[in-house]
Design a protein around this motif. Structure first.
Motif, PDB file in Angstrom:
ATOM      1  N   TYR A   1       0.852  -1.189   0.000  1.00 14.13           N
ATOM      2  CA  TYR A   1       0.000   0.000   0.000  1.00 14.13           C
ATOM      3  C   TYR A   1       0.878   1.225   0.000  1.00 14.13           C
TER       4      TYR A   1
ATOM      5  N   THR B   1       0.765   5.128   0.880  1.00  9.75           N
ATOM      6  CA  THR B   1       0.018   6.229   1.461  1.00  9.75           C
ATOM      7  C   THR B   1       0.927   7.444   1.372  1.00  9.75           C
TER       8      THR B   1
ATOM      9  N   VAL C   1       3.651   0.644   2.703  1.00  8.01           N
ATOM     10  CA  VAL C   1       3.422  -0.442   3.658  1.00  8.01           C
ATOM     11  C   VAL C   1       3.369  -1.747   2.892  1.00  8.01           C
TER      12      VAL C   1
ATOM     13  N   ALA D   1       2.062  -4.889   3.037  1.00  8.55           N
ATOM     14  CA  ALA D   1       1.065  -5.619   3.820  1.00  8.55           C
ATOM     15  C   ALA D   1       1.256  -7.119   3.683  1.00  8.55           C
TER      16      ALA D   1
ATOM     17  N   SER E   1      -2.352  -7.163  15.238  1.00  8.56           N
ATOM     18  CA  SER E   1      -3.015  -6.202  14.365  1.00  8.56           C
ATOM     19  C   SER E   1      -1.993  -5.621  13.377  1.00  8.56           C
ATOM     20  N   GLY E   2      -2.379  -5.490  12.135  1.00  9.21           N
ATOM     21  CA  GLY E   2      -1.501  -4.908  11.121  1.00  9.21           C
ATOM     22  C   GLY E   2      -0.578  -5.913  10.469  1.00  9.21           C
ATOM     23  N   SER E   3      -0.743  -7.201  10.788  1.00  7.19           N
ATOM     24  CA  SER E   3       0.175  -8.191  10.227  1.00  7.19           C
ATOM     25  C   SER E   3      -0.214  -8.641   8.821  1.00  7.19           C
ATOM     26  N   GLY E   4      -1.371  -8.180   8.292  1.00 11.97           N
ATOM     27  CA  GLY E   4      -1.724  -8.482   6.904  1.00 11.97           C
ATOM     28  C   GLY E   4      -2.804  -9.536   6.754  1.00 11.97           C
ATOM     29  N   LYS E   5      -3.464  -9.908   7.872  1.00 10.92           N
ATOM     30  CA  LYS E   5      -4.487 -10.963   7.826  1.00 10.92           C
ATOM     31  C   LYS E   5      -5.668 -10.558   6.934  1.00 10.92           C
ATOM     32  N   SER E   6      -6.192  -9.364   7.168  1.00 12.59           N
ATOM     33  CA  SER E   6      -7.358  -8.935   6.384  1.00 12.59           C
ATOM     34  C   SER E   6      -6.998  -8.792   4.915  1.00 12.59           C
ATOM     35  N   THR E   7      -5.814  -8.226   4.664  1.00 13.47           N
ATOM     36  CA  THR E   7      -5.372  -8.068   3.279  1.00 13.47           C
ATOM     37  C   THR E   7      -5.363  -9.422   2.574  1.00 13.47           C
TER      38      THR E   7
ATOM     39  N   ARG F   1     -14.648  -0.304   4.248  1.00 11.28           N
ATOM     40  CA  ARG F   1     -13.915   0.302   5.369  1.00 11.28           C
ATOM     41  C   ARG F   1     -14.346   1.724   5.639  1.00 11.28           C
TER      42      ARG F   1
END
Ligand code: ADP
Ligand code: MG
Length: 657
Positions: free
Chosen positions: A14, A16, A21, A23, A43-49, A655
């Protein structure tokens, strides 16, 4: 077991601003059909991505993704929507149920976009599977968090997906609800469904056999635990023929119904806003329609007042010429027409002047007219130029004409000006110091009623020629053709005859005018057309403002419903579904404005009736014009907002805060 998911070296970065980042960093992972996998990590480790890419909501920057054995890199947007719709079920942390919508309708939603039609039984069956048979009709705001999430699970199941992807499904739930939801998910896996759960909750991951741990965009561990002794063996996964579904074009009836329902709901929930938005369209359409109904009314009464006799008539009048002034008509002209126009059935010279007419101490400037042969007999036989006029009292007799009697028929307008509400018949009037007895009052003609009427007095031809004007030179000449169809030909004959009589050279224009009724109607229409231009310009500006209002409100509507758009896309809605949903909303707003505008315009037409005394006429053409026009405005001003909605990225939309 068959491999359902096979990703190799997936990366996603990503940007920004200038900040990058990573991801996902070259992630590789295989998931077999029937597995229950938890994806854990801070959190922020790329699971959702990763999950979004697995669910075709997002695309990787590099790497390969094979789904059920098929490469997916080159699939187009329509194809991805179809896969999301038919093969993937999503569950989100924040449920994402449609607001003010029943559990059942929420569950039905993915079916709307599947192209297979909705099936209530199936929806109820899925709700039963998650233990919500008794909450079918409850709206989303009438359910607890755990129940909402179970509705979301039922929704994810309804199209028989190959895989269930759940992103922190228990993140917003208390301990009891969390256990209910986990039980529902485990039961589904027990029936053979492949499930991936993203979680940072160790209690959740402890309930899955395989745990994949992520950190900073990479997989750090992947362990499969032995099942607890005595645990039931996992059911054999269902193996289906797995061709990826094709992109769908067009809409099914249930999709169209959904688009209309959503559009109407959106308008209905914001009544005040919608009403204000509609106002601009309403005023614009109202202005146009009022003018159209009035002018149509004019046309209708003009034509309905016109008889076949009117249409047979050809009028010869002098023409105003620069330098020469009016070149008067003469008796020689009359004779020339008699000789040169075989189609003329009757030729009537008419005397017409302006003069002061008095009665008592009242003085009125009036038109004085005399038609040769304007007699009682002809009136009775409906053969003179005023055959549609009703007369109170009587017309002249032939004897009165022969004797140059001092009798007059006046019109209502003159009668009112001279005598007010008193009866005019049998009263006296003075014209050039000659006293006349009024024998009849003629009803104002259509034109007279429309324009307030010009005061008129009619006197016998011989009286006018010998006593009043002292001349029999006709001011104009009326010619009657045998049929309306002959009128244009008669006109040509008259023009030829008069040009010959007046020795006009080839290159000279006519110095007289010859008009048919048809031409006069056309003249009227042209005049109306010019007047219309002004009103159309005003209406056009109002519609432009109205259209911009529509565009503005549609942009607001799209923004407000960004998350809903994201959800619909995640559930399989195509871009075109979203586009037409918002177009329908814009067009519906405009059509409501158009319909009210027609009512307003027709009302204004009737209001105008009190001044111009012509009833407005609302034709089918006018109505279709109004609706066609409203649709065009809706589409043109709604298109850009609708396109913006259709082009939203599903993840960004979901989001959106
Ligand atoms: P997780 O679900 O494990 O908490 P995510 O996959 O949501 O993590 O995010 C991974 C990283 O990518 C985070 O550092 C996050 O800030 C970043 N990220 C995710 N989505 C975007 C985005 N749309 N734009 C910029 N950065 C993003
Ligand atoms: Mg996340």
């Amino acid at each position: 077991m068959e491999t359902l998911i096979d990703i190799r070296d997936l990366s996603k970065t990503y940007l920004t601003g200038s900040f990058k980042v990573e991801a996902l960093k070259k992630v590789s992972l295989k998931i077999k059909a029937g597995e229950l996998v938890s994806l854990v990590g801070p959190s922020g480790s790329g699971k959702s991505t990763l999950m979004h890419i697995l669910g075709f909501l997002d695309r990787p920057d590099s790497g390969e993704y094979y789904f059920a054995g098929h490469p997916t890199a080159s699939l187009g947007e329509g194809r991805l929507a179809a896969i999301r719709s038919r093969m993937v079920g999503f569950i989100f942390q924040s449920f994402h149920l449609l607001k003010r919508t029943s559990a059942k309708d929420n569950v039905l939603l993915p079916m709307v976009y599947s192209g297979l039609g909705t099936d209530s039984q199936k929806a109820l069956e899925c709700l039963r599977l998650v233990g919500l048979s008794d909450r079918v009709k409850h709206k989303s705001n009438e359910l607890s968090g755990g129940q909402c999430q179970r509705v979301a699970i039922a929704r994810a199941l309804v199209n028989d997906p190959l895989i269930l992807l759940a992103d922190e499904p228990t993140g917003n739930l208390d301990a009891k609800s969390r256990q209910e939801v986990m039980q529902a998910i485990k039961d589904l896996n027990g029936r053979g469904l492949t499930v991936v759960i993203v979680t940072h909750d160790e209690e959740v991951s402890a309930q899955t056999r395989r745990v994949v741990r992520m950190k900073d965009g990479g997989i750090v561990s992947d362990e499969v635990r032995e099942p607890a002794p005595g645990a039931a063996p996992a059911a054999a996964p269902e193996v289906r023929a797995m061709r990826l579904p094709e992109a769908r074009l067009g809409f099914t009836p249930s999709e169209i119904a959904e688009q209309f329902t959503v559009a109407f709901k959106a308008i209905w929930t914001h009544k005040m806003r919608s009403a204000l938005t509609i106002l601009g369209i309403l005023i614009g359409v109202g202005a146009i329609i009022s003018l159209m109904t009035i002018s149509e009314g004019f046309m209708k009464s003009l034509l309905s007042g016109a008889t076949e006799d009117d249409a047979r008539k050809v009028w010869v009048t002098p023409r105003w010429e620069r330098l020469k002034g009016r070149l008067p008509l003469t008796y020689a002209d009359l004779e020339a027409i008699k000789a040169g126009c075989p189609l003329a059935e009757k030729i009537t010279p008419i005397l017409s002047r302006n003069a002061k007419v008095s009665a008592g101490n009242k003085h009125v400037d009036a038109g004085i007219e005399s038609h040769e042969g304007f007699t009682f007999e002809e009136q009775k036989n409906k053969k003179n130029f005023f055959d549609n006029v009703n007369v109170t009292g009587r017309f002249f007799t032939p004897a009165e004409n022969l004797n140059r009697a001092r009798v007059a028929v006046i019109n209502q307008t003159l009668a009112k000006k001279l005598f007010g509400s008193e009866a005019a018949v049998n009263n006296e009037l003075r014209l050039q110091n000659i006293s006349f007895t009024i024998v009849g009052v003629a009803e104002d003609g259509q034109a007279g009623q429309i324009f307030g009427g010009r005061p008129m007095a009619y006197i016998p031809f011989n009286t006018a020629a010998k006593r009043v004007f002292g001349s029999i030179r006709p001011d104009y000449i009326g010619v009657t053709a045998p049929t309306p169809g002959d009128a244009p030909e008669a006109r040509k004959q008259i023009i030829l005859a008069l040009r010959k009589e007046r020795n006009l050279a080839e290159d000279k224009n006519d110095n007289f005018e010859v008009k048919t009724f048809e031409a006069q109607v056309k003249l009227f229409k042209d005049g109306m057309g010019k007047l219309s231009l002004v009103v159309y310009a005003i209406a056009g500006i109002s519609l432009l403002v109205g259209g911009i209002g529509i565009m503005n409100i549609m942009l607001v509507s799209v923004t407000e419903r960004t998350r809903e758009i994201g959800l619909r896309k995640a559930l399989g809605a195509k871009n075109s579904d979203i586009l037409s949903q918002f177009l329908i909303e814009a067009v519906t707003l405009c059509l409501i404005g158009g319909a009210l505008g027609v009512a307003l315009g027709f009302g204004l037409g009737w209001a105008a009736y009190f001044f111009i005394k012509v009833p407005p006429a609302l034709g089918l053409g006018t109505i279709s014009f109004a609706f066609g026009f409203s649709t065009i405005i809706g589409v043109s001003f709604g298109f850009w907002p609708a396109l913006r909605a259709a082009m939203l990225d599903p993840i960004e939309a979901l989001r959106y805060e």
